[in-house]
Design an enzyme around this catalytic site. Sequence first.
Site, PDB file in Angstrom:
ATOM      1  N   ASP A 298       4.895  -5.254   6.701  1.00  0.00           N
ATOM      2  CA  ASP A 298       4.799  -5.869   7.818  1.00  0.00           C
ATOM      3  C   ASP A 298       5.638  -5.238   9.095  1.00  0.00           C
ATOM      4  O   ASP A 298       6.349  -5.808  10.031  1.00  0.00           O
ATOM      5  CB  ASP A 298       5.458  -7.229   7.737  1.00  0.00           C
ATOM      6  CG  ASP A 298       4.986  -8.164   6.887  1.00  0.00           C
ATOM      7  OD1 ASP A 298       3.598  -8.031   6.694  1.00  0.00           O
ATOM      8  OD2 ASP A 298       5.388  -8.844   5.933  1.00  0.00           O
TER       9      ASP A 298
ATOM     10  N   HIS B 112       0.166 -10.985  10.316  1.00  0.00           N
ATOM     11  CA  HIS B 112       1.443 -11.449   9.604  1.00  0.00           C
ATOM     12  C   HIS B 112       1.992 -12.858  10.365  1.00  0.00           C
ATOM     13  O   HIS B 112       2.150 -12.799  11.596  1.00  0.00           O
ATOM     14  CB  HIS B 112       2.861 -10.431   9.637  1.00  0.00           C
ATOM     15  CG  HIS B 112       3.922 -11.087   8.880  1.00  0.00           C
ATOM     16  ND1 HIS B 112       3.775 -11.386   7.741  1.00  0.00           N
ATOM     17  CD2 HIS B 112       5.083 -11.663   9.449  1.00  0.00           C
ATOM     18  CE1 HIS B 112       5.347 -11.832   7.263  1.00  0.00           C
ATOM     19  NE2 HIS B 112       6.057 -12.001   8.284  1.00  0.00           N
TER      20      HIS B 112
ATOM     21  N   ASN C 130      -2.973  -5.356  10.560  1.00  0.00           N
ATOM     22  CA  ASN C 130      -2.429  -6.430   9.541  1.00  0.00           C
ATOM     23  C   ASN C 130      -1.999  -7.744  10.477  1.00  0.00           C
ATOM     24  O   ASN C 130      -1.605  -7.568  11.564  1.00  0.00           O
ATOM     25  CB  ASN C 130      -1.318  -6.173   8.598  1.00  0.00           C
ATOM     26  CG  ASN C 130      -0.762  -7.001   8.069  1.00  0.00           C
ATOM     27  OD1 ASN C 130      -1.507  -7.756   7.197  1.00  0.00           O
ATOM     28  ND2 ASN C 130       0.651  -7.231   8.046  1.00  0.00           N
TER      29      ASN C 130
ATOM     30  N   LEU D  99       0.756  -1.277   0.032  1.00  0.00           N
ATOM     31  CA  LEU D  99       0.087  -0.058   0.052  1.00  0.00           C
ATOM     32  C   LEU D  99       0.932   1.401   0.015  1.00  0.00           C
ATOM     33  O   LEU D  99       1.993   1.359   0.683  1.00  0.00           O
ATOM     34  CB  LEU D  99      -0.767  -0.121   1.195  1.00  0.00           C
ATOM     35  CG  LEU D  99      -1.891  -1.213   1.207  1.00  0.00           C
ATOM     36  CD1 LEU D  99      -2.550  -1.556   2.592  1.00  0.00           C
ATOM     37  CD2 LEU D  99      -2.953  -1.147   0.268  1.00  0.00           C
TER      38      LEU D  99
ATOM     39  N   ALA E 266      -3.305 -20.402  15.331  1.00  0.00           N
ATOM     40  CA  ALA E 266      -2.846 -19.349  16.282  1.00  0.00           C
ATOM     41  C   ALA E 266      -3.456 -17.955  15.820  1.00  0.00           C
ATOM     42  O   ALA E 266      -4.042 -17.247  16.466  1.00  0.00           O
ATOM     43  CB  ALA E 266      -1.492 -19.363  16.758  1.00  0.00           C
TER      44      ALA E 266
HETATM   45  C1  GRF Z   1      -2.132 -15.604   6.896  1.00  0.00           C
HETATM   46  O1  GRF Z   1      -1.161 -16.615   7.080  1.00  0.00           O
HETATM   47  C2  GRF Z   1      -1.763 -14.109   7.143  1.00  0.00           C
HETATM   48  O2  GRF Z   1      -1.216 -14.288   8.397  1.00  0.00           O
HETATM   49  C3  GRF Z   1      -0.791 -13.926   5.967  1.00  0.00           C
HETATM   50  O3  GRF Z   1      -1.416 -14.561   4.853  1.00  0.00           O
HETATM   51  C4  GRF Z   1      -2.268 -15.641   5.097  1.00  0.00           C
HETATM   52  C5  GRF Z   1      -3.307 -15.429   4.699  1.00  0.00           C
HETATM   53  O4  GRF Z   1      -4.281 -16.656   4.897  1.00  0.00           O
HETATM   54  N1  GRF Z   1      -0.967 -12.266   6.002  1.00  0.00           N
HETATM   55  P1  GRF Z   1      -5.918 -16.541   4.959  1.00  0.00           P
HETATM   56  O5  GRF Z   1      -6.417 -15.899   3.466  1.00  0.00           O
HETATM   57  O6  GRF Z   1      -6.377 -15.560   6.030  1.00  0.00           O
HETATM   58  O7  GRF Z   1      -6.341 -17.881   4.949  1.00  0.00           O
END
Ligand code: GRF
Length: 217
Positions: free
Chosen positions: A147, A111, A109, A95, A175
């Site tokens: 991130d 990560h 977000n 972005l 998690a």
């Molecule tokens: C997740 O592992 C998230 O942390 C990362 O991308 C993945 C997305 O998975 N940013 P989903 O589309 O929510 O199943």
Amino acid sequence: MAHRRVAVLISGRGSNLQALIDAALDPGYPAEIVNVISNEPAAAGLERARKAGLATEIVNHRNFADRAAFDAALDARLRAAGADLVCLAGFMRLLTPGFVAGWRDRMLNIHPSLLPAFPGLDTHARALAAGVRFAGCTVHFVRPTMDDGPIIAQAAVPVLPHDTADSLAARVLEAEHRLYPWALRLAATGRATVVGERVVVDGAKVAAGALINPPPD
Ligand code: GRF
């Protein structure tokens, strides 16, 4: 306190979106999802949103001349939806600083690493290569660097001896599904506030004790 209006941005599977949808089913949850926007027309997460009866929109980045134009369109949709907060949930576009500034401390977000370790792609393979004993996930307020940004909450999981990137990813994902609704709750109730680029959580319980991996005999 009234429910905060949340828009969720996705690009794919949408399992974190699903966790937020499920959390928001509880009338006591402080946020409601008012819009789900995907840059990928075929994102499976769109179907999850439709099944839940949520408004969905596709803003296909391929239809825009540059990032700024795409972000402007995204911003217009978010404003039109009356969003108070934005959750990035597997949203795979960088972005622009201008867009990020417009949602400062109101955009979250998730990560799949214990940031600031292993930002970016292939996090699980890099964590395994580094030999770390704990992996995990982070929900943070978004800043222009990928991130990066003030951390709201993290969850840690052990790395096990025979882990592959896939087995570790699956453990971390479970998690994530617990962490994101909790972190959004903290942001939506105003308990998580940014003070000097760190998040202060009002009234947080105190986590105690060391986790050791491998555990002592
Ligand atoms: C997740 O592992 C998230 O942390 C990362 O991308 C993945 C997305 O998975 N940013 P989903 O589309 O929510 O199943």
